[in-house]
Design an enzyme around this catalytic site. Structure first.
Site, PDB file in Angstrom:
ATOM      1  N   LYS A 116     -14.374  31.223 -35.063  1.00 51.98           N
ATOM      2  CA  LYS A 116     -13.737  30.774 -33.817  1.00 51.98           C
ATOM      3  C   LYS A 116     -14.768  30.183 -32.861  1.00 51.98           C
ATOM      4  O   LYS A 116     -14.565  29.097 -32.300  1.00 51.98           O
ATOM      5  CB  LYS A 116     -13.006  31.939 -33.144  1.00 51.98           C
ATOM      6  CG  LYS A 116     -12.237  31.540 -31.882  1.00 51.98           C
ATOM      7  CD  LYS A 116     -11.537  32.735 -31.270  1.00 51.98           C
ATOM      8  CE  LYS A 116     -12.520  33.642 -30.568  1.00 51.98           C
ATOM      9  NZ  LYS A 116     -11.866  34.751 -29.840  1.00 51.98           N
ATOM     10  N   ASP A 170      -7.623  31.637 -30.947  1.00 51.50           N
ATOM     11  CA  ASP A 170      -7.815  32.930 -30.288  1.00 51.50           C
ATOM     12  C   ASP A 170      -6.456  33.583 -30.111  1.00 51.50           C
ATOM     13  O   ASP A 170      -5.448  33.126 -30.662  1.00 51.50           O
ATOM     14  CB  ASP A 170      -8.535  32.743 -28.943  1.00 51.50           C
ATOM     15  CG  ASP A 170      -7.675  32.001 -27.925  1.00 51.50           C
ATOM     16  OD1 ASP A 170      -6.591  31.470 -28.293  1.00 51.50           O
ATOM     17  OD2 ASP A 170      -8.066  31.963 -26.741  1.00 51.50           O
TER      18      ASP A 170
END
Length: 211
Positions: free
Chosen positions: A120, A138
């Site tokens: 991420k 997220d």
């Protein structure tokens, strides 16, 4: 959800915010990398508050290394998990100097090899600092993708791959920013603000709320 709905959703998000940007404050790829690393399980507001004092002192790998782990902790102690984050940021600085001539790499393999950098974080850096198409999923993006049915998936990897496949090409570069901002301010976790949502009529969430 069909293709035309997706096109209209991103068309509206773009019309409202033509040039979306991250809410993390940074002025170089290295500052962004540090800020994103610090933002794990923390708010952008809390990270910005800390980095406004940190970056004037240490905004290069060399300066960060001179500051040291204990010195760094003094700047980031208001951020969650600051002990482990300080350790990672200092080790990251060492490896950037040793392996990359102090330059933040612009590819995922090298980024995720750095301490504290997961997929991420790497995707945020690739997209925001280097202008590459990448989808950093997220909790906000995961929630919005599943609620709206833009790109439902059982886990973040599944949602990431579906977004990359299903978001119309012309919107792929900025889709990450639009979705995270939408999840942060409109499609919030406990009670989404459906009544004031600009894509309410296109969203396929069954339990819409009334403001």
């Amino acid at each position: 959800m069909n293709k035309q709905k997706r096109i209209e959703i991103f068309n509206r998000l773009k019309a409202e915010n033509p040039t979306p940007v991250t809410e993390l404050e940074y002025s170089s790829p290295y500052e962004l990398l540090v800020a994103v690393t610090l933002s794990a399980q923390a708010t952008d507001v809390s990270v910005n508050k800390a980095t406004r004092k940190l970056f004037p002192i240490a905004n290069t790998p060399e300066a960060m290394l001179r500051l040291g782990e204990e010195g760094l902790k003094e700047y980031i102690k208001t951020i969650g998990l600051f002990n482990s984050k300080a350790k990672n940021v200092i080790k990251m600085a060492e490896l950037l100097i040793e392996r990359h001539n102090s330059i933040v790499p612009d590819n995922r393999d090298d980024l995720v090899a750095l301490p504290g950098v997961g997929r991420k974080t790497a995707n945020v850096v690739l997209n925001t600092a280097f202008g590459q198409i990448a989808m950093a999923v997220d909790t906000h993006i995961f929630r919005v993708s599943n609620r709206t049915k833009i790109a439902p998936g059982k886990n973040v990897d599944e949602v990431e791959q579906r977004l990359l496949r299903l978001v119309p090409n012309e919107y792929l570069m900025d889709a990450h920013h639009w979705l995270i901002l939408h999840g942060r301010y409109v499609c919030v976790a406990r009670k989404p603000k459906c009544g004031s949502c600009l894509i309410e009529d296109l969203c396929e969430f069954k339990d819409k709320t009334v403001d």
